[in-house]
Design an enzyme around this catalytic site. Structure first.
Site, PDB file in Angstrom:
ATOM      1  N   GLY A  28       0.845  -1.191   0.000  1.00  0.00           N
ATOM      2  CA  GLY A  28       0.000   0.000   0.000  1.00  0.00           C
ATOM      3  C   GLY A  28       0.875   1.234   0.000  1.00  0.00           C
ATOM      4  CB  ILE A  80      -1.782   3.189   7.263  1.00  0.00           C
ATOM      5  CG1 ILE A  80      -2.966   3.808   8.010  1.00  0.00           C
ATOM      6  CG2 ILE A  80      -1.140   2.071   8.086  1.00  0.00           C
ATOM      7  CD1 ILE A  80      -4.047   2.830   8.415  1.00  0.00           C
ATOM      8  CG  HIS A 109      11.904  38.221   8.729  1.00  0.00           C
ATOM      9  ND1 HIS A 109      11.914  37.557   7.522  1.00  0.00           N
ATOM     10  CD2 HIS A 109      13.166  38.643   8.954  1.00  0.00           C
ATOM     11  CE1 HIS A 109      13.139  37.577   7.033  1.00  0.00           C
ATOM     12  NE2 HIS A 109      13.930  38.235   7.879  1.00  0.00           N
TER      13      HIS A 109
HETATM   14  C1  LIG Z   1      -2.537   3.611  12.135  1.00  0.00           C
HETATM   15  C2  LIG Z   1      -3.544   4.741  12.145  1.00  0.00           C
HETATM   16  C3  LIG Z   1      -3.106   6.029  12.335  1.00  0.00           C
HETATM   17  C4  LIG Z   1      -4.017   7.069  12.328  1.00  0.00           C
HETATM   18  N1  LIG Z   1      -3.552   8.347  12.491  1.00  0.00           N
HETATM   19  C5  LIG Z   1      -4.424   9.370  12.463  1.00  0.00           C
HETATM   20  C6  LIG Z   1      -3.959  10.710  12.632  1.00  0.00           C
HETATM   21  O1  LIG Z   1      -2.765  10.963  12.805  1.00  0.00           O
HETATM   22  N2  LIG Z   1      -4.867  11.718  12.591  1.00  0.00           N
HETATM   23  C7  LIG Z   1      -6.207  11.468  12.398  1.00  0.00           C
HETATM   24  O2  LIG Z   1      -6.992  12.418  12.360  1.00  0.00           O
HETATM   25  N3  LIG Z   1      -6.673  10.206  12.243  1.00  0.00           N
HETATM   26  C8  LIG Z   1      -5.817   9.158  12.263  1.00  0.00           C
HETATM   27  N4  LIG Z   1      -6.278   7.886  12.123  1.00  0.00           N
HETATM   28  C9  LIG Z   1      -7.727   7.671  11.940  1.00  0.00           C
HETATM   29  C10 LIG Z   1      -8.463   7.711  13.298  1.00  0.00           C
HETATM   30  O3  LIG Z   1      -7.824   6.836  14.184  1.00  0.00           O
HETATM   31  C11 LIG Z   1      -9.910   7.317  13.102  1.00  0.00           C
HETATM   32  O4  LIG Z   1     -10.521   8.137  12.127  1.00  0.00           O
HETATM   33  C12 LIG Z   1     -10.705   7.459  14.404  1.00  0.00           C
HETATM   34  O5  LIG Z   1     -10.048   6.830  15.469  1.00  0.00           O
HETATM   35  C13 LIG Z   1     -12.100   6.875  14.217  1.00  0.00           C
HETATM   36  O6  LIG Z   1     -12.797   6.915  15.432  1.00  0.00           O
HETATM   37  P1  LIG Z   1     -14.161   6.117  15.609  1.00  0.00           P
HETATM   38  O7  LIG Z   1     -14.678   6.500  16.940  1.00  0.00           O
HETATM   39  O8  LIG Z   1     -15.024   6.308  14.435  1.00  0.00           O
HETATM   40  O9  LIG Z   1     -13.753   4.583  15.577  1.00  0.00           O
HETATM   41  P2  LIG Z   1     -12.831   3.741  16.552  1.00  0.00           P
HETATM   42  O10 LIG Z   1     -11.916   4.582  17.348  1.00  0.00           O
HETATM   43  O11 LIG Z   1     -12.247   2.669  15.718  1.00  0.00           O
HETATM   44  O12 LIG Z   1     -13.860   3.116  17.602  1.00  0.00           O
HETATM   45  C14 LIG Z   1     -14.743   2.115  17.240  1.00  0.00           C
HETATM   46  C15 LIG Z   1     -14.876   1.169  18.422  1.00  0.00           C
HETATM   47  O13 LIG Z   1     -16.006   0.343  18.203  1.00  0.00           O
HETATM   48  C16 LIG Z   1     -15.720  -0.957  18.655  1.00  0.00           C
HETATM   49  N5  LIG Z   1     -16.595  -1.879  17.931  1.00  0.00           N
HETATM   50  C17 LIG Z   1     -16.669  -2.040  16.590  1.00  0.00           C
HETATM   51  N6  LIG Z   1     -17.601  -2.946  16.275  1.00  0.00           N
HETATM   52  C18 LIG Z   1     -18.119  -3.374  17.448  1.00  0.00           C
HETATM   53  C19 LIG Z   1     -19.127  -4.327  17.775  1.00  0.00           C
HETATM   54  N7  LIG Z   1     -19.801  -4.973  16.826  1.00  0.00           N
HETATM   55  N8  LIG Z   1     -19.398  -4.549  19.079  1.00  0.00           N
HETATM   56  C20 LIG Z   1     -18.729  -3.877  20.059  1.00  0.00           C
HETATM   57  N9  LIG Z   1     -17.786  -2.952  19.805  1.00  0.00           N
HETATM   58  C21 LIG Z   1     -17.487  -2.700  18.517  1.00  0.00           C
HETATM   59  C22 LIG Z   1     -14.251  -1.134  18.291  1.00  0.00           C
HETATM   60  O14 LIG Z   1     -13.672  -2.151  19.093  1.00  0.00           O
HETATM   61  C23 LIG Z   1     -13.678   0.238  18.561  1.00  0.00           C
HETATM   62  O15 LIG Z   1     -13.126   0.366  19.842  1.00  0.00           O
HETATM   63  C24 LIG Z   1      -5.400   6.811  12.141  1.00  0.00           C
HETATM   64  C25 LIG Z   1      -5.842   5.491  11.975  1.00  0.00           C
HETATM   65  C26 LIG Z   1      -4.928   4.473  11.987  1.00  0.00           C
HETATM   66  C27 LIG Z   1      -5.427   3.060  11.816  1.00  0.00           C
HETATM   67  N1  LIG Z   2      -2.200  11.045   9.624  1.00  0.00           N
HETATM   68  C1  LIG Z   2      -3.467  10.694   9.493  1.00  0.00           C
HETATM   69  O1  LIG Z   2      -4.386  11.492   9.553  1.00  0.00           O
HETATM   70  C2  LIG Z   2      -3.801   9.251   9.298  1.00  0.00           C
HETATM   71  C3  LIG Z   2      -2.840   8.263   9.494  1.00  0.00           C
HETATM   72  C4  LIG Z   2      -3.180   6.951   9.254  1.00  0.00           C
HETATM   73  C5  LIG Z   2      -4.471   6.635   8.852  1.00  0.00           C
HETATM   74  N2  LIG Z   2      -5.379   7.609   8.679  1.00  0.00           N
HETATM   75  C6  LIG Z   2      -6.748   7.294   8.188  1.00  0.00           C
HETATM   76  O2  LIG Z   2      -6.878   5.901   7.992  1.00  0.00           O
HETATM   77  C7  LIG Z   2      -7.362   5.671   6.670  1.00  0.00           C
HETATM   78  C8  LIG Z   2      -6.862   4.357   6.157  1.00  0.00           C
HETATM   79  O3  LIG Z   2      -5.478   4.461   5.845  1.00  0.00           O
HETATM   80  P1  LIG Z   2      -4.840   3.557   4.729  1.00  0.00           P
HETATM   81  O4  LIG Z   2      -3.450   4.034   4.486  1.00  0.00           O
HETATM   82  O5  LIG Z   2      -5.057   2.131   5.056  1.00  0.00           O
HETATM   83  O6  LIG Z   2      -5.775   3.856   3.498  1.00  0.00           O
HETATM   84  P2  LIG Z   2      -5.557   4.792   2.214  1.00  0.00           P
HETATM   85  O7  LIG Z   2      -6.869   4.817   1.538  1.00  0.00           O
HETATM   86  O8  LIG Z   2      -4.887   6.062   2.576  1.00  0.00           O
HETATM   87  O9  LIG Z   2      -4.523   3.969   1.331  1.00  0.00           O
HETATM   88  C9  LIG Z   2      -4.808   2.690   0.878  1.00  0.00           C
HETATM   89  C10 LIG Z   2      -3.672   2.236  -0.036  1.00  0.00           C
HETATM   90  O10 LIG Z   2      -3.834   0.870  -0.315  1.00  0.00           O
HETATM   91  C11 LIG Z   2      -3.792   0.674  -1.718  1.00  0.00           C
HETATM   92  N3  LIG Z   2      -4.629  -0.484  -2.006  1.00  0.00           N
HETATM   93  C12 LIG Z   2      -5.962  -0.600  -1.855  1.00  0.00           C
HETATM   94  N4  LIG Z   2      -6.362  -1.843  -2.182  1.00  0.00           N
HETATM   95  C13 LIG Z   2      -5.260  -2.526  -2.534  1.00  0.00           C
HETATM   96  C14 LIG Z   2      -5.014  -3.849  -2.965  1.00  0.00           C
HETATM   97  N5  LIG Z   2      -6.012  -4.717  -3.112  1.00  0.00           N
HETATM   98  N6  LIG Z   2      -3.742  -4.226  -3.247  1.00  0.00           N
HETATM   99  C15 LIG Z   2      -2.733  -3.331  -3.103  1.00  0.00           C
HETATM  100  N7  LIG Z   2      -2.895  -2.069  -2.698  1.00  0.00           N
HETATM  101  C16 LIG Z   2      -4.143  -1.669  -2.419  1.00  0.00           C
HETATM  102  C17 LIG Z   2      -4.268   1.974  -2.309  1.00  0.00           C
HETATM  103  O11 LIG Z   2      -3.822   2.118  -3.623  1.00  0.00           O
HETATM  104  C18 LIG Z   2      -3.612   2.966  -1.352  1.00  0.00           C
HETATM  105  O12 LIG Z   2      -2.270   3.162  -1.678  1.00  0.00           O
HETATM  106  C19 LIG Z   2      -6.874   6.863   5.862  1.00  0.00           C
HETATM  107  O13 LIG Z   2      -7.691   7.099   4.751  1.00  0.00           O
HETATM  108  C20 LIG Z   2      -6.920   7.985   6.844  1.00  0.00           C
HETATM  109  O14 LIG Z   2      -8.151   8.642   6.771  1.00  0.00           O
HETATM  110  C21 LIG Z   2      -5.074   8.919   8.886  1.00  0.00           C
END
Ligand SMILES: Cc1cc2nc3c(=O)[nH]c(=O)nc-3n(C[C@H](O)[C@H](O)[C@H](O)COP(=O)(O)OP(=O)(O)OC[C@H]3O[C@@H](n4cnc5c(N)ncnc54)[C@H](O)[C@@H]3O)c2cc1C
Ligand SMILES: NC(=O)c1ccc[n+]([C@@H]2O[C@H](COP(=O)([O-])OP(=O)(O)OC[C@H]3O[C@@H](n4cnc5c(N)ncnc54)[C@H](O)[C@@H]3O)[C@@H](O)[C@H]2O)c1
Length: 489
Positions: free
Chosen positions: A183, A187, A470
């Site tokens: 990807g 991420i 500046h």
């Molecule tokens: C590696 C990574 C880095 C990221 N970095 C950033 C960043 O730097 N800046 C940014 O803005 N965003 C970032 N994001 C995205 C951000 O984390 C998410 O957009 C945000 O946390 C979403 O919040 P949410 O409350 O919708 O879901 P979540 O925080 O995922 O909460 C959903 C909760 O629901 C629970 N749940 C789901 N289904 C069920 C079920 N059926 N029964 C009981 N419980 C359930 C899950 O266990 C989970 O705890 C990142 C995401 C990842 C994966």
């Molecule tokens: N700094 C931040 O704000 C931050 C950091 C991490 C994650 N996030 C959130 O989490 C979301 C998910 O992150 P992500 O990086 O997984 O998604 P993304 O949508 O940013 O990237 C997905 C990548 O996977 C590739 N891809 C999709 N299907 C594929 C396949 N079948 N085979 C090979 N490559 C494939 C796409 O071409 C793309 O490069 C982001 O869209 C973002 O909103 C935010």
């Protein structure tokens, strides 16, 4: 069967709105995993706690650019993990204890998976049925695992299987010597920076022609060029198959067809593979279809502008959703904003009496205008608003200015480190349509442009109506604004 006034599913951003306004309600919180959800446990917070040291390590390794003799000698991986997860885990258990203990006597925590069996009815994994007058769905999204020969999707993220997602890679006991990342989205890029910065040999497999392929093309091209200077990337490639030998993993590649006939290695051997190919809303595992709720083509739960869940296009009384399960933006700051809107609208609805009886005019609408984002890599990327191409397609008479970091004094201090600020504006209204930055601290220097868009200020007003310190780096933003051309007033 147990009945509640309110059922909250998911404790990420969902956990944020439940304050004193709801202390008179009998509330159930369902959480099957870590309290605090993705951002706290496996997302924004721990990733950035790894990004920061990785950036310092990279700077130490490359400081001869600035006539310094420093070197990077390695990371104490277990100590770094301990520092990060001691903090994260304490917040997780603190949140769980607060909701489970005597301080919240009206709240019951249901620490298991739930799924819908009716519009206002869920069943827990242990077989209990829960009904509620009102429901807030905040169940987030999960990593997508693309099928491939030799890969056992069920084993990903389990002990001993060297294929990981962002849910598990940060807790890996030993930092891998060789890591393949599949990807080239956010991420993938952030983890490539973390692991490469800390000394791992990282190889990125990108399907498309550019990295971060969905952002403004010029900025994505610049980022790709800079990133490839110190990372190994195979663009236009995808994984054909996986094979495993003891704790090692190998992948074979094939052209994805998006960049023609690319030259690829026959096989890549690694200690670990990270799959970072997008995250899909948890609507299937929650079985929201069984509740009769509308689901969009991209698997999101359908909500209206007041965050009310829709069924056949109409709001379901007393059912709201927020965050990754329903939002067009998978971002924490957006999920938090939506949680605040849901909290306010739920309070109105509760005060009104029967579920769904809150007066429409009193319900807040969500604001998805000028949503910014940033990628915490080296260099960083940040953006807000629409791309140049989107602006042209939307029919704007577009003015574009691209300003190099190296054009301002702070850029000289940084030994002309690369970086660009690109601003897209409308020539007639002088309003900023979008801003796209790649370079040092892009996530910080974009903030005046986010503010300008949020408060609907004109680009020339923002440039000339305030002081710019500046010789600080935001002068590159000032100069980009000053370089835009507008129609005569
Ligand atoms: C590696 C990574 C880095 C990221 N970095 C950033 C960043 O730097 N800046 C940014 O803005 N965003 C970032 N994001 C995205 C951000 O984390 C998410 O957009 C945000 O946390 C979403 O919040 P949410 O409350 O919708 O879901 P979540 O925080 O995922 O909460 C959903 C909760 O629901 C629970 N749940 C789901 N289904 C069920 C079920 N059926 N029964 C009981 N419980 C359930 C899950 O266990 C989970 O705890 C990142 C995401 C990842 C994966
Ligand atoms: N700094 C931040 O704000 C931050 C950091 C991490 C994650 N996030 C959130 O989490 C979301 C998910 O992150 P992500 O990086 O997984 O998604 P993304 O949508 O940013 O990237 C997905 C990548 O996977 C590739 N891809 C999709 N299907 C594929 C396949 N079948 N085979 C090979 N490559 C494939 C796409 O071409 C793309 O490069 C982001 O869209 C973002 O909103 C935010």
């Amino acid at each position: 069967m147990t009945h509640f006034d309110l059922l909250l599913i998911g404790t990420g951003s969902g956990n944020m709105f439940l304050d004193d306004r709801f202390s008179g309600l009998n509330v159930a919180i369902a959480e099957e995993w870590h309290f605090g959800g993705t951002c706290l446990n496996v997302g924004c917070i721990p990733t950035k706690m790894f990004v920061y040291p990785a950036t310092i390590a990279e700077q130490a390794a490359e400081a001869n650019r600035y006539n310094l003799s420093t070197d990077f000698h390695g990371v104490d991986w277990p100590a770094l993990q301990k520092r990060i997860f001691d903090r994260v885990d304490a917040i997780e258990s603190g949140g769980r204890d607060y909701r489970s203990g005597d301080r919240q006597p009206n709240v019951s925590v249901v620490a298991e998976h739930v799924e819908f069996v009716g519009e206002k009815t869920v069943r827990t994994a242990s077989g209990e049925t829960i009904t509620a007058d009102r429901i807030v769905i905040a169940a987030g999204a999960s990593p997508v695992i693309p099928e491939a020969t030799g890969l056992e999707p069920k084993l990903v993220d389990t002990d001993g299987y060297p294929v990981f997602t962002s849910n598990s890679i940060m807790r890996i006991p030993q930092r891998p010597e060789r890591l393949v990342i599949i990807g080239s989205g956010i991420i993938a890029m952030e983890f490539a920076h973390v692991f490469a910065g800390l000394g791992t040999e990282v190889t990125v497999i990108a399907r498309g022609p550019r990295l971060l392929g969905t952002i403004d093309e010029e900025v994505s091209t610049e980022f790709t060029e800079l990133f490839e200077r110190n990372h190994t990337v195979h663009r236009g490639a995808e994984v054909a198959s996986y094979s495993f030998d003891n704790d090692q993993v190998s992948v074979t590649l094939r052209p994805s067809g998006r960049l023609g006939d690319v030259d690829l290695p026959a096989q890549l051997d690694a200690d670990a593979v990270l799959i970072a190919t997008g995250r899909t809303p948890n609507t299937t595992s929650l079985r929201v279809g069984d509740a009769g709720f509308d689901i969009l083509d991209d698997a999101r739960l359908s909500v209206d502008s007041r965050q009310r869940v829709l069924s056949q296009g109409r709001p379901v009384p007393g059912v709201f959703a927020l965050g990754d399960i329903s939002s067009p933006h998978q971002l924490k700051h957006v999920a938090n904003h939506e949680a605040a809107v849901v909290g306010d609208n739920l309070a109105v609805d509760v005060a009104a009496g029967a579920p769904g009886s809150g007066a429409e005019a009193q319900l807040r609408e969500v604001n998805h205008h000028a949503v910014p984002g940033a990628v915490f890599t080296s260099p960083q990327v940040a953006y807000v608003g629409i791309t140049e191409e989107e602006a042209r397609r939307a029919g704007h008479d577009v003015s574009v200015k691209v300003q190099k970091y190296a054009d301002v004094a702070y850029g000289w201090a940084m030994a002309d480190d690369p970086g660009i600020v690109k601003i897209v504006a409308d020539r007639a209204t002088r309003k900023i349509l979008g801003a796209h930055i790649v370079g040092h601290e892009a996530s910080m220097i974009i903030q005046p442009l986010i503010q300008a868009m949020a408060f609907d200020q004109r680009a020339d007003e923002v440039a000339k109506g305030q002081y710019w310190i500046h010789p600080a780096l935001p002068e590159v933003v000032e100069n980009a604004l000053l370089g835009l051309e507008f129609n005569d007033a």
